[in-house]
Every structure is written in C-alpha cells, then in structure tokens.
Design a protein around this motif. Sequence first.
Motif, short mmCIF file in Angstrom:
data_model
loop_
_atom_site.label_atom_id
_atom_site.label_comp_id
_atom_site.label_asym_id
_atom_site.label_seq_id
_atom_site.Cartn_x
_atom_site.Cartn_y
_atom_site.Cartn_z
N MET A 139 6.86 15.84 0.28
CA MET A 139 7.48 15.69 1.60
C MET A 139 7.64 14.22 1.96
N SER A 140 6.69 13.41 1.57
CA SER A 140 6.73 11.98 1.91
C SER A 140 6.69 11.15 0.63
N ALA A 141 7.60 11.44 -0.29
CA ALA A 141 7.63 10.76 -1.58
C ALA A 141 7.86 9.26 -1.40
N ASP A 142 7.06 8.46 -2.09
CA ASP A 142 7.21 7.01 -2.00
C ASP A 142 8.05 6.44 -3.13
N GLY A 143 8.38 7.28 -4.13
CA GLY A 143 9.12 6.80 -5.28
C GLY A 143 10.50 6.24 -4.99
N PRO A 144 11.34 6.93 -4.19
CA PRO A 144 12.69 6.42 -3.96
C PRO A 144 12.73 5.02 -3.35
N LEU A 145 11.92 4.77 -2.33
CA LEU A 145 11.91 3.44 -1.72
C LEU A 145 11.30 2.41 -2.67
N ASN A 146 10.25 2.79 -3.39
CA ASN A 146 9.68 1.87 -4.37
C ASN A 146 10.70 1.47 -5.42
N LEU A 147 11.48 2.45 -5.89
CA LEU A 147 12.50 2.17 -6.89
C LEU A 147 13.58 1.26 -6.33
N LEU A 148 14.02 1.53 -5.12
CA LEU A 148 15.03 0.67 -4.48
C LEU A 148 14.48 -0.75 -4.32
N SER A 149 13.24 -0.86 -3.92
CA SER A 149 12.63 -2.19 -3.75
C SER A 149 12.53 -2.92 -5.08
N ALA A 150 12.17 -2.17 -6.13
CA ALA A 150 12.04 -2.78 -7.46
C ALA A 150 13.37 -3.32 -7.96
N LYS A 158 8.53 -15.62 -12.87
CA LYS A 158 7.30 -15.32 -12.12
C LYS A 158 6.37 -14.38 -12.90
N GLY A 159 6.68 -14.14 -14.16
CA GLY A 159 5.91 -13.16 -14.92
C GLY A 159 6.33 -11.76 -14.54
N ALA A 160 5.82 -10.78 -15.26
CA ALA A 160 6.14 -9.40 -14.90
C ALA A 160 5.53 -9.09 -13.54
N LEU A 161 6.27 -8.29 -12.78
CA LEU A 161 5.88 -7.98 -11.40
C LEU A 161 5.65 -6.48 -11.25
N ILE A 162 4.82 -6.14 -10.29
CA ILE A 162 4.63 -4.75 -9.87
C ILE A 162 5.11 -4.66 -8.44
N VAL A 163 6.04 -3.74 -8.18
CA VAL A 163 6.58 -3.57 -6.83
C VAL A 163 6.24 -2.17 -6.35
N MET A 164 5.43 -2.10 -5.31
CA MET A 164 5.05 -0.83 -4.69
C MET A 164 4.66 -1.07 -3.24
N ASN A 165 4.98 -0.09 -2.41
CA ASN A 165 4.52 -0.12 -1.02
C ASN A 165 4.95 -1.41 -0.31
N ASP A 166 6.17 -1.86 -0.57
CA ASP A 166 6.78 -3.05 0.05
C ASP A 166 6.22 -4.38 -0.45
N GLU A 167 5.29 -4.35 -1.41
CA GLU A 167 4.68 -5.59 -1.88
C GLU A 167 5.17 -5.96 -3.27
#
Length: 350
Positions: free
Chosen positions: A145-156, A168-177
């Motif tokens: 119901m509250s999937a975080d994947g779509p926004l994380n993917l868009l942010s990435a 900047k080296g490899a990055l991890i993008v999740m939860n707006d960070e």
Amino acid sequence: MMNYLKIFVAILMCFAMGAFAQSNVIILATGGTIAGAGAQSTNSASYQAAKVPVDQLLLGVPELNRVAKVRGEQVFQKASESLTDEDIVLLAKRVSALAKRSDVDGIVITHGTDTLEETCLFLSITVHTDKPVVCVASMRPSTAMSADGPLNLLSAVTVAADRQSRAKGALIVMNDEILSARDTSKMMNIKPNAFISPWGALGMVLEGKTYYFRTLAKRFGKHSEFNIDEISTLPDVRVIYGHGNAKSDLYYAAAQAGAKAIIHAGTGNGSVAGAVTPTLLELRSKGMQIVRSSHVNAGGFVLRNAEANDDQNGWVVAHDFNPQKARILTALALTKTSDPKEIQRIFWEY
C-alpha cells in the motif's frame, strides 16, 4: 522576419549543443524487494522478492522519462541474500563496460537490501569511472500500500542523470538520501529509513533536485588500485561472529573449507575471546589472514593494538568497516597481496 530567423537558428544551435538533451541512464535490475510482490497490499514485510521484471518495474514509474532517457536490462532476478561473489563480479564487469560507452551518462542498479551495501561497495572500489553509479532498493514490495520503491527509483535516476553526481564513488539512494556506498549499512529490516551511514549522508534528492553537502575522502573509482577489468574471481573470505561462550570449531571449519581469510566479527572493539585467541594465532601462523571487525550495529570502529596486540599477532583491523564490508575489502586485497601490513594499509586508505 529576421528576428524569428535568429530565434530559430538559436534553437537549432541549442539542440546541436545538447542544451535540451536528456541524460542516458541504464537501469540494471538484479531483483530484490524493489521487484517483489506480496499477496495483499497490506503485506510490507511478508512477500516474495525478485518477481517483477525490469520492464514492468519501469512502466510503474512513467515519471522516469521526464528525468532521463532510460532503458532497462535484467542482469539477475534474485533475492540479494542469494547473490554470490561470482554474481557481483559479473555485475561489476557489466557496469564497467557500460560506463565506457559514450551514450551512457549514468547507471542505476536495482538490488535487494540484504546485501546491497556489499555489492555497492564492491562497485565503488572496482569500477574505474567518474560517471554516476547509483544503487537503489526498497524496503516494501511494489504491491504494498505504501511502496517506497517507485520514489526511490525515480530519485536514483535523478541522481544518476545529474552531472553533480560524478566522481563521488558508488552511491546508495533511498528514502530521499544520497549515501556513500563505502560507509552505509542496513540498520533496520522493517522501516523505509533502513540505510544509515554513521558519518552522515552525502546529500539529499528532493522534488527532482539533488543537493550535495559533503564528499568522500577515501579511495574509489579511478583512484582505486583494484580494477574489475583485471579481476575474474575473488578469494574465499568467511565472516565468523564473536559472542559470549565462543568456541573455535567454526574457525577451524572455515580453514578446512579453504578460506583464505577470516573476518572476526567481534564484540565491542573487535574483541577476541580468550578461548578463541590461540586458534586465531595458530591459523595465522599457517597463512590465514585474520581481520578483526566489530558487530556493533551503529558503527564499530576497531582500533589497532587495542584489545589485542595486532602488531605481534600479525592481524589486521577493519577500521570502521563492518564485518560484511570487511569481507569484500579483504577479498579484494587478497587479489593483490598476502602481506598483512599491506592489507592494513588498504583498510586505512579505502
């Protein structure tokens, strides 16, 4: 008429110079929760990972096309706890090959959260490119119901398409960070803010814009002595967990199975129990590399010659690398050297 002609010519020149061109971003899919599906929309912790193929994943986020020219490629379809060293070597070689192409500006890897930090650290150290390499995952399946994947993917993709994200080296993008692959780990298994660096985020991505606040001071990418184009296999390195009432049998079993190094995931400052110390000394005398790490969740920082005489024992300390990251760096180090002093240098520099 002349003014309209000038405007038309100016527009043509802008197109020729790429002013209106979007970045080309490749999404390499490997499976994980971000490609998972649950039986009900309320299932956010019980689901099957690695079920949704990359094309379907991209169709679920049509906003991606506003950010970059995106295409997907399915590399694996696995839950990340099942990925092997052979898998991450293959993935890194594919990232390296794509990064060399002039028609690729950034690369995004969708991945399961369980071993995301290990894979992304490996990519950061072994892929020699300044182009953005961004790892992304989700804590909830696509059907939640509250999937975080779509926004994380868009942010990435937003981060990968931005030239600010280069070198900047490899990055991890999740939860707006925007987080550094080097020092970010999964600290929680049921919340979307699961990934945390003890040293803080590099930046944020909000409403389609990236904001950077710091850079990584360690070696990565083109500054690394490890190049995935020169690596075919990784030595066997095992992690063994330290705890109260510890015994030596697992350490002997790892040696008998052919391990070249043991990461001792010790308590506190990488402490080694008195009952285990003679075993590690014996294994070291036979050529086994011993690396003292810490299983302190919020960020262990193992000091050399504290809790153990590392100089005398010929042991290595993992610095601020947690056990699973220490395994990756030790395996890479062993492709270059068997000298514990050199391995220690590598831990200080990376």
